[in-house]
Structures are given as structure tokens and as C-alpha cells.
Scaffold this motif. Structure first.
Motif, PDB file in Angstrom:
ATOM      1  N   LYS B 380       1.539  -5.991  -4.098  1.00  0.00           N
ATOM      2  CA  LYS B 380       0.960  -6.943  -3.210  1.00  0.00           C
ATOM      3  C   LYS B 380      -0.343  -7.729  -3.666  1.00  0.00           C
ATOM      4  N   THR B 381      -0.612  -8.742  -2.800  1.00  0.00           N
ATOM      5  CA  THR B 381      -1.622  -9.637  -3.358  1.00  0.00           C
ATOM      6  C   THR B 381      -2.949  -8.703  -3.690  1.00  0.00           C
ATOM      7  N   GLU B 382      -3.312  -7.945  -2.733  1.00  0.00           N
ATOM      8  CA  GLU B 382      -4.598  -7.223  -3.061  1.00  0.00           C
ATOM      9  C   GLU B 382      -4.403  -6.181  -4.374  1.00  0.00           C
ATOM     10  N   PRO B 406       5.202  -9.455  -8.872  1.00  0.00           N
ATOM     11  CA  PRO B 406       4.739  -9.763  -7.528  1.00  0.00           C
ATOM     12  C   PRO B 406       5.855  -9.536  -6.526  1.00  0.00           C
ATOM     13  N   LYS B 410       5.026 -14.936  -1.588  1.00  0.00           N
ATOM     14  CA  LYS B 410       3.688 -15.286  -1.159  1.00  0.00           C
ATOM     15  C   LYS B 410       2.918 -14.655  -1.987  1.00  0.00           C
ATOM     16  N   VAL B 411       2.956 -13.408  -2.450  1.00  0.00           N
ATOM     17  CA  VAL B 411       2.218 -12.813  -3.322  1.00  0.00           C
ATOM     18  C   VAL B 411       1.976 -13.384  -4.736  1.00  0.00           C
ATOM     19  N   ASP B 414      -0.058 -16.418  -4.204  1.00  0.00           N
ATOM     20  CA  ASP B 414      -1.558 -15.824  -4.209  1.00  0.00           C
ATOM     21  C   ASP B 414      -2.027 -15.628  -5.539  1.00  0.00           C
ATOM     22  N   VAL B 415      -1.256 -15.075  -6.403  1.00  0.00           N
ATOM     23  CA  VAL B 415      -1.619 -14.733  -7.835  1.00  0.00           C
ATOM     24  C   VAL B 415      -2.045 -15.766  -8.610  1.00  0.00           C
ATOM     25  N   CYS B 428      -5.972 -14.771 -10.208  1.00  0.00           N
ATOM     26  CA  CYS B 428      -5.166 -13.662 -11.104  1.00  0.00           C
ATOM     27  C   CYS B 428      -4.577 -13.919 -12.324  1.00  0.00           C
TER      28      CYS B 428
END
Lengths: 257, 509
Positions: B380-382, B406, B410-411, B414-415, B428
Motif C-alpha cells: 500500500k502507499t504507506e 504497488p 492509486k498506490v 502515489d509512489v 518514492c
């Protein structure tokens, strides 16, 4: 579910014949414990002497007064596994592209059953190149079927010709899927049968009308009481979740297309 | 009268000072080791309350019996005022999820049992998320996505996160990726509801204070036609995690700690309810990681009481009304475990079982061949943010191939878009590139479960892999003799930098 379970109403030979929705091996009185008539993979050596003993026992138990009638019987060679056999060992995830509800896919799944077992198990549950297993009863330890919810696991075992699994304990989704699909009859042992049986032992599993069950190892001449089915019993008896729901009036009878 | 809450002194579980010491083992002895482990663990377990005996529900209603969260959710879904563990009840389902592997089978059974012309019980309550075997040339895998498209078209399924262009995931606006992460991100997870999925990690959604569990194709086929399922009410085990979470510890460490404590069958047929000040401090994604691996302990479902963090996440993603429930003060639990999180250390699960727990620092001599960061558990993103944070703090390059997958589109975005705190605005993706990791791959379940032979990052050789995934049984990621160490994203990143299993404190403090 009901189609894959056979009641001991005539001879044990009949109970070994494949059910109507599996491969069509014809009933023949001897040598009857060959699951695949064309395979010469094995012949039960101790059969002749013990087979008659089995028949006697079976009919004796059903005629003894006060004793419960035998409802289902599974007989054949056992395949012994240990603890924590997860679904990826039962059927590696790469075969998850096969759809269990499509008959040809289901057959293929059977041929890959227990393919994921590590090498040290030695014996293969299904010989590479074959579609069916020569083993009828799977014996396991704790937490049998842990891991995925994929029904491919009980389906491949049933498709390969296994009739029952007797484990010390089950992971819940796998147990539930056995009950829902009716592919393989799940029973729980009271002791670690997996430590006392060896792959290739000749066993009989009897499930009686009063819900009690027994595993008889003819090779070691030992008997083991198995746990009653419990809450899964009514669902298994009805023939799976759909039949159970129809009986309970939750859903109407299946409509044809 | 309702049973009182556990009264004996709480079982304080410190850290894994005495981990079970299986630092070396051979393949042939693994089975006996697991059994030893299980037996010695069960001696340590303190059951602080006897399990509920058979008790019929109060008939007059004047007896106020406390229920746990799970009991309340199921009672409401079964339209009953009271249920107790052991009750077999018909429950109304709020959401049914399926994916490309089990969807075709589930619909096949649905049609077989209800008729070729049958219609699903509610086309808006079914969410179909292709995610398992997507970016592959395997014809059967591709066929399965096509089959789901046909079913969804025919049934007018509202939520079908389709993919048609397998060569470029970004060209598919509907495609999401890993089902459990997509369910949360798309607002399908709501407190108090019943969510079923044809995947064992459906329990992830319990992080939202709902009843969420995995089912097979046959049960799913039944739900498709009726919107109901027969369930046995599970008893609840309570896990109270208090104390401040150390900066190097993540939810993955917490759940590996717990599974190592109770074993892979420690929660079989039970609910795992997580609470405590540490839980309250966790983000939703961390709570998802925690609940995700409940099934690895045999658990039926996991739950976390909804709070402001939950509501904030959910209300930003759905407008469907929901009603959270909470365990009563006088509810009964079959066991209680307490952890002082401040004393815990990063852990791994060594091959070949999720309960084969060991301190990461005690595995520092284990040479590894690769690292995998991905899946519903750790993709996940986190999770990527954490790995990036560690790489940035270290300022070094990885010593082994490091695969990044990912979980969802969406992840992935975000990365590539979100700045990593403390890095001076780097994303990231930039940090991963500087550290020499592989380029983040197309979002899907990827190699977590091996998959078709051409799956990216599949373990095709008997190599040693540190992975942020959820299972490490033999052959899980592909090769039967592959050795998988389950770990947190921090531990995975640290291990990538040294080429050995490594405690993240080497780079974070």
C-alpha cells in the motif's frame, strides 16, 4: 454432495466405483480396488484375505442390534500428510487459472492435486501423466487446508478420486468448502492418526447414521474413533449448502435453463 | 446473567525474548519443528476465561447480555436481537467481492443452481475486482477476466474494475488492482457491515469495524443468488496493544508477533479483536495490514473498533450510510492477550510458516537473494513510503534485486507523486531509483502467490526472498524450495541494502 457419497447397501466394491459425475469405471468384482481399470499401477496385495474380512465386518456392523447403520463407507489406500498442509501445497496457485465449475478444467485440477508437496514426501499423490490418484483417503495432521479460500483445493482432491480426508484439525475455510462442494468428506480424528498410518496402508472409513465415524487401518489392524460432524452434519446430510437451503425453504428448487 | 469481563490479571506478553530458537532447520525436519512450536506455544497461552457454554438467548429480553462487536454485527445482519458464539444463523450480506480467479467459478455455480437466466440478488452490492493473474500471457488467465466481463455485462454489475489493455495498465481507467486495497480505496468498506469475498484476505476489511471474511466459490454462488449466507457465530479473542509504537516498528511486526505467539491455528474459527492505545494510533492502512493476516492465525475475522481515524477515511470515500457497533462492556471473550508495544522489536517469519517467528536482528547472518515489496499486506502507499524513508535515510544502494509491486493504480500514482517526508520533496519513485530498485511494476497481486510462470518477480529458482507478503509455505511464491522471510516494509528495505536479513534499526533511529 450426495452423489459422491455411497452407502454400503450392497458390496464394498460398489462403494469404490466412481460416482456418476466422475470417471466412468465399470463395476467389476475383482480386483476391485483399482480405481482406474486401465492402470496397472498397483494391485492390493493383502486384499484377498482382508477384503472378505471387510465385507463381513461391514455387514456385521449394520446388522448388529442397537448399533447404528453405516451410512457411508470409503475404502482404499491412504495417503498420509502431516501438519499445516496449506492450499498452495494441495494445488499450487498457478493452477488457479482453471475454473472448478468447468468439467474439463476440474479434471485437469485433479491431475495436479497435491503437486505442491515438497520432495521429501516421496510418493506422488497423482503420478505425473495420470489424471487420477490411486489413493482414496487422505490422512492429515493439524490445521489441514490452511491458507487460501480457493475451492480449487477440495475440488482437486475430489477430482483426483479422493473420497475422504481424516485430519486432526482443519482450517475453517477449507473445511467449509469441503462441506459446501461435497467434493471430499471431511472428518476429524481424535488422535494423531497421521503418526500411526503410512502412505499405502489399506483403510476403511465408516460414517454411521448416528453421526459417529470410524477409521480402520487394515494394514496395521488398528481402529480409530473419529469425531462426529457437528454443525456441518445437517449441511452434509442434505447434500451441500444449496440442498440444505432448499430443504429449509430458503431458496426454490433449481430451475432449468 | 451476562458473564463479566475477564477478571484475572492480564497476560502481559513482553517481547519475543525467548523466540523459539529455530535458527537453523532442515527441510526434512520442518514438520516436526512446526509441531513442537505449536505445542510449546499452547503451553504458554493463558486462557483467562472459560469459553461460553451452550446458552440459549434470553427469551424475555429482560436479561441484558453483552455482545462483542462481531456478535453485534452478525446479530443485526441476521435480524436478531442477540446471538452467542456457536449459533448458526442466516446473515444478510452487504457486499460480496470476487476477482478473476474465483469469480468465474462462483458465477458458474450461481447459474448452475439458480438457472441460466437467474439474476443476482443486488447488482450494486457485488464488486468484481480482477487482480490476481492479470499481466500475463497465460491464455486461461486472460480468459477469466473476459468471462467476468461477460457476467458483469449480463447482470448489470455496477462495480467492475475492468482491464482490457494488458500492455499498459494506465490505459484502463476502471482498473484498480489488488482487491482488498481497492475495496477500501473505493469506499466499499464501512463499519458495522458484512463483507464477504472469495479470497482469504477479505479479513483485511475488519480494520473498518465490519465483519469481513473469505468464502469459497460455492458459498459465493449462493450469496450471488440470495444475498445471504449461513454462518456460525465465532467467539472473540481480544488483543490489547498498548504503549507507544517505536519508530522502527510497523503493523506487520505486530501481527507477526501475535501469530508467532498463538500459532497458525491459534485463532481458528475465532474473531481476533484488536484494541488499545497503540491500535488507536495506527493509520487505516496499518490497521488493514494487521487485520490482513488474521487468516494466517486461522482467524475467521479480525475487527478494530471504528474511531475518528476510521470515520475520516470512510466518509471521504462513500456516501452510503452506515452504523458502527462496539463491544459491550460486559461482552464475553474467550481469551485476552496484552502487549506492551514499546518493548517489541522488528520480527520476521522464517520459512516455511507465518508463525515461525524470529527477531530480525537474530537472522542477520541469513544471506538473501532478493526482496519483494507488494501485495495487500505490504504494497500500500504507506508501505512504499516507509521503504522509501529507510532507503533515503541510508543513502545507499540495494545489494540484491528489489522488486516493487504497488497494490493498486492509486498506490502506483502515489509512489510517483507524493513527496516522502524528510526527503526534501523527493517521491518514492525517485528514491527507489536512486537506491537501485527495480522500476515499480504494474499493480496486481503479482508474485505474492507465485502465479503463472511469466509473473513478474516470481520465485523461479530456489532463492531466499524477504517479502512484505502474507504467506511463506513451501512453494508460495513459485519454487518449492524457495525460502521466504515475511517482514515489514522497513525490514525488507533494510535487508535489500545489506543483502542479509536486517533489523531496520541499522538505518533508522
Amino acid at each position: 454432495m450426495a452423489t459422491s457419497l455411497h452407502s454400503l447397501n450392497s458390496t464394498l466394491f460398489k462403494s469404490l466405483a466412481s460416482s456418476s459425475n466422475k470417471s466412468s469405471s465399470s463395476l467389476s468384482p475383482s480386483p476391485v480396488f483399482r480405481l482406474n481399470p486401465t492402470s496397472t499401477a498397483f494391485i492390493f496385495k493383502p486384499l484377498t484375505s482382508s477384503s472378505s474380512a471387510i465385507i463381513i465386518r461391514a455387514s456385521a456392523s449394520s446388522s448388529k442390534s442397537g448399533e447404528s447403520h453405516t451410512r457411508e463407507t470409503f475404502h482404499g489406500l491412504c495417503f498420509v500428510l502431516k501438519d499445516n498442509i496449506d492450499t498452495d501445497q494441495i494445488i499450487p496457485a498457478e493452477y488457479g487459472t482453471l475454473i472448478p465449475s468447468i468439467p474439463e478444467d476440474r479434471e485437469k485440477l485433479g491431475s495436479f492435486a497435491l503437486n505442491g508437496l515438497p520432495k521429501f514426501y516421496g510418493e506422488r499423490f497423482v503420478v505425473p501423466g495420470e489424471m487420477k490418484s490411486k489413493y482414496s483417503v487422505i490422512i492429515g495432521g493439524d490445521n489441514f487446508g490452511c491458507g487460501s479460500s480457493r475451492e480449487h483445493a477440495p475440488v482437486c482432491l475430489g477430482a483426483a478420486g479422493a473420497k475422504a480426508v481424516v485430519a486432526e484439525s482443519y482450517a475453517r475455510i477449507f473445511f467449509r468448502n469441503c462441506v459446501a462442494t461435497g467434493e471430499i468428506f471431511p472428518l476429524e480424528s481424535e488422535v494423531r492418526i497421521c503418526d500411526e498410518c503410512k502412505t499405502g496402508d489399506v483403510v476403511t472409513v465408516e460414517h454411521k447414521e448416528d453421526g459417529s465415524s470410524l477409521l480402520i487401518n487394515h494394514t496395521t489392524r488398528k481402529e480409530y474413533k473419529l469425531k462426529p460432524l457437528g454443525d456441518a452434519g445437517p449441511v452434509i446430510d442434505a447434500g451441500g449448502i444449496f440442498a440444505y437451503a432448499r430443504k429449509a425453504g430458503m431458496i426454490p428448487s433449481a430451475s432449468s435453463a | 446473567m451476562a458473564s463479566s469481563v475477564i477478571s484475572s490479571s492480564p497476560f502481559v506478553c513482553k517481547s519475543s525474548k525467548k523466540d523459539l530458537g529455530f535458527s537453523s532447520f532442515t527441510k526434512s525436519s520442518q514438520i516436526s519443528i512446526h509441531r513442537c512450536q505449536k505445542k510449546s506455544i499452547s503451553r504458554k497461552i493463558v486462557s483467562v476465561m472459560a469459553p461460553q457454554k451452550d446458552r440459549s438467548p434470553g427469551t424475555t429480553g429482560s436479561v441484558k447480555t453483552g455482545m462483542t462487536m462481531t456478535e453485534k454485527i452478525l446479530a443485526r445482519a441476521a435480524e436478531k436481537s442477540l446471538v452467542v458464539p456457536g449459533d448458526n444463523i442466516w446473515v444478510n450480506v452487504d457486499v460480496l467481492m470476487t476477482h478473476d480467479v474465483c469469480g468465474p467459478g462462483a458465477f458458474g455455480i450461481f447459474k448452475r443452481e439458480f438457472g441460466e437466466k437467474a439474476k443476482v440478488w443486488d447488482p450494486e452490492k457485488i464488486v468484481v475486482i480482477p487482480d490476481h493473474y492479470i499481466f500475463t500471457a497465460d491464455k486461461r488467465a486472460n480468459r477469466n477476466v473476459d468471462i467476468m466481463r461477460e457476467h458483469c455485462k449480463e447482470q448489470n454489475i455496477k462495480y467492475f474494475y475492468d482491464i482490457t489493455d494488458l500492455g499498459n495498465f494506465k490505459a484502463n481507467p476502471d482498473y484498480k488492482g489488488v482487491c482488498h486495497v481497492a475495496l477500501a480505496q473505493e469506499g466499499h468498506c464501512r463499519p458495522g457491515e458484512v463483507l464477504l469475498g472469495t479470497d482469504s484476505h477479505t479479513c483485511t476489511a475488519g480494520a473498518f469495524g465490519q465483519f469481513a471474511t473469505g468464502i469459497g466459490n460455492t458459498d459465493a454462488g449462493f450469496v450471488l443468488g440470495t444475498g445471504k449466507i449461513l454462518l456460525k457465530v465465532p467467539p472473540t479473542m481480544r488483543f490489547i496493544l498498548d504503549g507507544e509504537m517505536p519508530s522502527y516498528l510497523q503493523a506487520k511486526d505486530l501481527i507477526l508477533q501475535i501469530i508467532g505467539e498463538i500459532s497458525v491455528a491459534g485463532a481458528t474459527y475465532k474473531t481476533m479483536e484488536f484494541s488499545g492505545t497503540c491500535i488507536e494510533s495506527l493509520s487505516m492502512e496499518e490497521r488493514m495490514t494487521l487485520c490482513n493476516m488474521v487468516v494466517e492465525a486461522g482467524g475467521k475475522n479480525g475487527v478494530i473498533p471504528p474511531d475518528a481515524t476510521t470515520l475520516n477515511y470512510v466518509e471521504n470515500r462513500t456516501s452510503v450510510p452506515f452504523e458502527p457497533v462496539y463491544s459491550d462492556g460486559n461482552a464475553s471473550f474467550v481469551a485476552e492477550y496484552r502487549f506492551d508495544v514499546s518493548k517489541l522489536e522488528p520480527v520476521v517469519a522464517k520459512p516455511h510458516s507465518p508463525d515461525n517467528r524470529a527477531l530480525a536482528r537474530e537472522c542477520k547472518d541469513v544471506k538473501i537473494d532478493r526482496v519483494y515489496i507488494g501485495s495487500c499486506t505490504g504494497g500500500k502507499t504507506e508501505d512504499f513510503m516507509a521503504a522509501a524513508k529507510l532507503f533515503h535515510a541510508a543513502g545507499k544502494k540495494v545489494k540484491v534485486p528489489t522488486f516493487l509491486v504497488p497494490a493498486t493504480q492509486k498506490v502506483w500514482m502515489d509512489v510517483y507523486a507524493l513527496p516522502v517526508p524528510g526527503s526534501g520533496g523527493k517521491t518514492c519513485a525517485q528514491i527507489f531509483e536512486e537506491a537501485g530498485c527495480d522500476t515499480p511494476a504494474s499493480p496486481s497481486c503479482g508474485a505474492c502467490l507465485g502465479g503463472p510462470a511469466d509473473t513478474y518477480a516470481r520465485l523461479n529458482e530456489p532463492q531466499v526472498c524477504v517479502s512484505t507478503t502474507n504467506r511463506n509455505f513451501p512453494g508460495r511464491m513459485g519454487h518449492k524450495e524457495g525460502q521466504i522471510y515475511l517482514a515489514s516494509p522497513y525490514t525488507a528495505a533494510a535487508s535489500a541494502l545489506t543483502g542479509r536479513v536486517t533489523d531496520p534499526r541499522e538505518f533508522l533511529q
